[in-house]
Structures are given as structure tokens and as C-alpha cells.
Design a protein around this motif. Structure first.
Motif, PDB file in Angstrom:
ATOM      1  N   GLY A  55      37.110 -56.203 -36.952  1.00 52.94           N
ATOM      2  CA  GLY A  55      35.731 -56.242 -37.424  1.00 52.94           C
ATOM      3  C   GLY A  55      35.177 -54.848 -37.569  1.00 52.94           C
ATOM      4  N   PRO A  56      33.892 -54.740 -37.907  1.00 50.49           N
ATOM      5  CA  PRO A  56      33.298 -53.411 -38.066  1.00 50.49           C
ATOM      6  C   PRO A  56      33.268 -52.651 -36.739  1.00 50.49           C
ATOM      7  CG  PRO A  56      31.605 -55.093 -38.156  1.00 50.49           C
ATOM      8  CD  PRO A  56      32.918 -55.810 -38.111  1.00 50.49           C
ATOM      9  N   GLU A 105      22.702 -56.129 -31.240  1.00 51.71           N
ATOM     10  CA  GLU A 105      23.339 -56.938 -32.283  1.00 51.71           C
ATOM     11  C   GLU A 105      24.032 -56.064 -33.309  1.00 51.71           C
ATOM     12  OE1 GLU A 105      20.635 -59.550 -34.245  1.00 51.71           O
ATOM     13  OE2 GLU A 105      19.867 -60.383 -32.376  1.00 51.71           O
ATOM     14  N   ILE A 106      25.130 -56.589 -33.831  1.00 52.31           N
ATOM     15  CA  ILE A 106      25.807 -55.984 -34.970  1.00 52.31           C
ATOM     16  C   ILE A 106      25.543 -56.933 -36.140  1.00 52.31           C
ATOM     17  CG2 ILE A 106      28.020 -55.289 -35.950  1.00 52.31           C
ATOM     18  CD1 ILE A 106      29.021 -54.923 -33.045  1.00 52.31           C
ATOM     19  N   THR A 158      31.813 -50.274 -29.277  1.00 44.31           N
ATOM     20  CA  THR A 158      31.548 -51.519 -29.988  1.00 44.31           C
ATOM     21  C   THR A 158      32.159 -52.624 -29.139  1.00 44.31           C
ATOM     22  OG1 THR A 158      31.788 -50.320 -32.080  1.00 44.31           O
ATOM     23  CG2 THR A 158      31.763 -52.724 -32.187  1.00 44.31           C
ATOM     24  N   ARG A 182      32.369 -57.016 -28.079  1.00 38.49           N
ATOM     25  CA  ARG A 182      32.176 -58.402 -28.497  1.00 38.49           C
ATOM     26  C   ARG A 182      32.422 -59.300 -27.301  1.00 38.49           C
ATOM     27  NH1 ARG A 182      37.312 -58.523 -32.541  1.00 38.49           N
ATOM     28  NH2 ARG A 182      38.928 -58.145 -30.999  1.00 38.49           N
ATOM     29  N   ASP A 238      25.664 -59.451 -38.936  1.00 43.98           N
ATOM     30  CA  ASP A 238      26.693 -60.360 -39.452  1.00 43.98           C
ATOM     31  C   ASP A 238      27.930 -60.474 -38.570  1.00 43.98           C
ATOM     32  OD1 ASP A 238      25.063 -60.855 -41.717  1.00 43.98           O
ATOM     33  OD2 ASP A 238      25.865 -59.043 -42.677  1.00 43.98           O
ATOM     34  N   HIS A 239      27.875 -60.013 -37.316  1.00 44.34           N
ATOM     35  CA  HIS A 239      29.006 -60.126 -36.394  1.00 44.34           C
ATOM     36  C   HIS A 239      28.483 -60.336 -34.982  1.00 44.34           C
ATOM     37  CE1 HIS A 239      30.946 -58.146 -39.792  1.00 44.34           C
ATOM     38  NE2 HIS A 239      32.051 -58.692 -39.333  1.00 44.34           N
ATOM     39  N   GLN A 240      29.298 -60.948 -34.144  1.00 45.81           N
ATOM     40  CA  GLN A 240      28.933 -61.070 -32.734  1.00 45.81           C
ATOM     41  C   GLN A 240      29.236 -59.747 -32.049  1.00 45.81           C
ATOM     42  OE1 GLN A 240      31.139 -64.309 -31.046  1.00 45.81           O
ATOM     43  NE2 GLN A 240      29.505 -65.749 -31.508  1.00 45.81           N
ATOM     44  N   GLY A 241      28.397 -59.387 -31.110  1.00 41.95           N
ATOM     45  CA  GLY A 241      28.680 -58.201 -30.328  1.00 41.95           C
ATOM     46  C   GLY A 241      27.499 -57.262 -30.256  1.00 41.95           C
ATOM     47  N   TRP A 266      41.265 -55.033 -33.669  1.00 48.01           N
ATOM     48  CA  TRP A 266      39.838 -55.323 -33.524  1.00 48.01           C
ATOM     49  C   TRP A 266      39.386 -56.249 -34.646  1.00 48.01           C
ATOM     50  CZ3 TRP A 266      36.444 -54.963 -29.766  1.00 48.01           C
ATOM     51  CH2 TRP A 266      35.095 -55.080 -30.059  1.00 48.01           C
TER      52      TRP A 266
END
Length: 175
Positions: free
Chosen positions: A25-26, A144-145, A69, A71, A147-150, A23
Motif C-alpha cells: 500500500g502507500p 488516517e491514511i 506508516t 496498519r 483510502d487505506h486503513q492505518g 507492504w
């Protein structure tokens, strides 16, 4: 019947850590799940691209909550994969045996949802959301997350909703 020469293909089941590392990312999780709950990671890919990561919470044999989660898939992919609070709610209801067989076969068309306003906390910050409710369960989308897309979708029975709406983002290395 088709036969493949040679040894059987590698049937490696990835660990939670391998899935989280893929993954990259967060990952949204419950901030304070009860100690007796355990998690299983689920995944969904589109054309080999990991686009949804589900953290499924269980108590004994009962499916109690899911935090997805997601994206966006790359633009060049043929198959787009979008989920919504309604589809997640239907999936949760079916997988937790809260729908009868006929409703499951009929698909989400028969899910009669009500929608209310609410809030979900993400890393301690309240985020206004629409909460979709049906059959004693709820689902909400955080679009939205930071600072990240998704986006994130959380789904749980109403009696556990207060636990489910308190989310944190964890790095893949924490799995």
C-alpha cells in the motif's frame, strides 16, 4: 546447546523494494528530504504480518527523522501492535543518542512530554495534529491514511520539524 542438522537457514535480508512490495500500500515519506539524507527501511511484524514500516532518515551517521506508516493487524492475531507518538518519540530519542542510558533503561515512563496543537501536511493537505515534544524533538500522529486503513507517525528534532511535517504518500513501486 541446540544444533540444527543441515545447512544454515537462509539469512536473506530483503531489499527496500521487497519490503515495500510486501507492504503493498502507500508509504508515507518526507516530501522533500535534503539530497544528502539517505533512507533505511525498517519493519515490524506481528505473527508474520507486516504492520509497521519505518522510513528512517540519516545524515552521515546521524539519525535525523523517522516516518512510520502503520496498519492494524488482522483481528485473529494474538498480538496487537500499536504505536503512539509518545512511544515513537522515546524510541527516536534513544536511537539518536538524545537520552542518557538511565532514561533509556527506565522506558517511556520518564519521558516528560508537552503537547501542543499543530498541523502536518499530507500530499499538500494540512491535517490538524497533537504534537508531542520532549528533549528538543517532536512527534505527531496522523490518524488516517486516505483510502487505506492505518495511520502515520512522524518524529524528528525540532530544528528539522518543518521538513518532517511535509509528507507525501508513495506507492511501493517507487522504492
Amino acid at each position: 546447546m541446540f544444533r540444527r542438522p543441515g545447512p544454515p537457514p537462509d539469512l536473506h535480508v530483503p531489499t527496500h523494494r521487497e519490503i515495500a512490495d510486501e507492504w503493498g500500500g502507500p508509504i508515507a515519506v518526507l516530501a522533500s528530504a535534503p539530497e544528502e539524507w539517505f533512507t533505511l527501511l525498517g519493519r515490524m511484524s506481528s505473527d508474520g504480518y507486516l504492520c509497521h514500516l519505518d522510513v528512517n532518515y540519516h545524515l552521515d551517521r546521524e539519525f535525523v527523522a523517522v516516518v512510520q506508516t502503520s496498519r492494524p493487524v488482522p483481528e485473529h492475531h494474538r498480538v496487537k501492535s500499536l504505536t503512539s507518538p509518545e512511544t515513537q518519540l522515546h524510541t527516536y530519542l534513544a536511537n539518536s543518542d538524545r537520552l542518557d542510558r538511565e532514561a533509556v533503561r527506565a522506558g517511556s515512563r520518564t519521558l516528560d512530554c508537552t503537547t501542543t496543537r499543530g498541523a502536518v501536511r499530507l500530499d499538500g493537505t494540512p491535517v490538524p495534529v497533537e504534537v508531542h515534544r520532549a528533549h528538543g524533538c517532536s512527534s505527531a500522529l496522523l490518524p488516517e491514511i486516505p483510502d487505506h486503513q492505518g495511520y502515520v507517525i512522524v518524529t524528528a528534532p525540532d530544528e528539522l520539524w518543518e521538513i518532517a511535517i511535509d509528507l507525501i504518500l508513495r506507492p511501493p513501486t517507487s522504492f
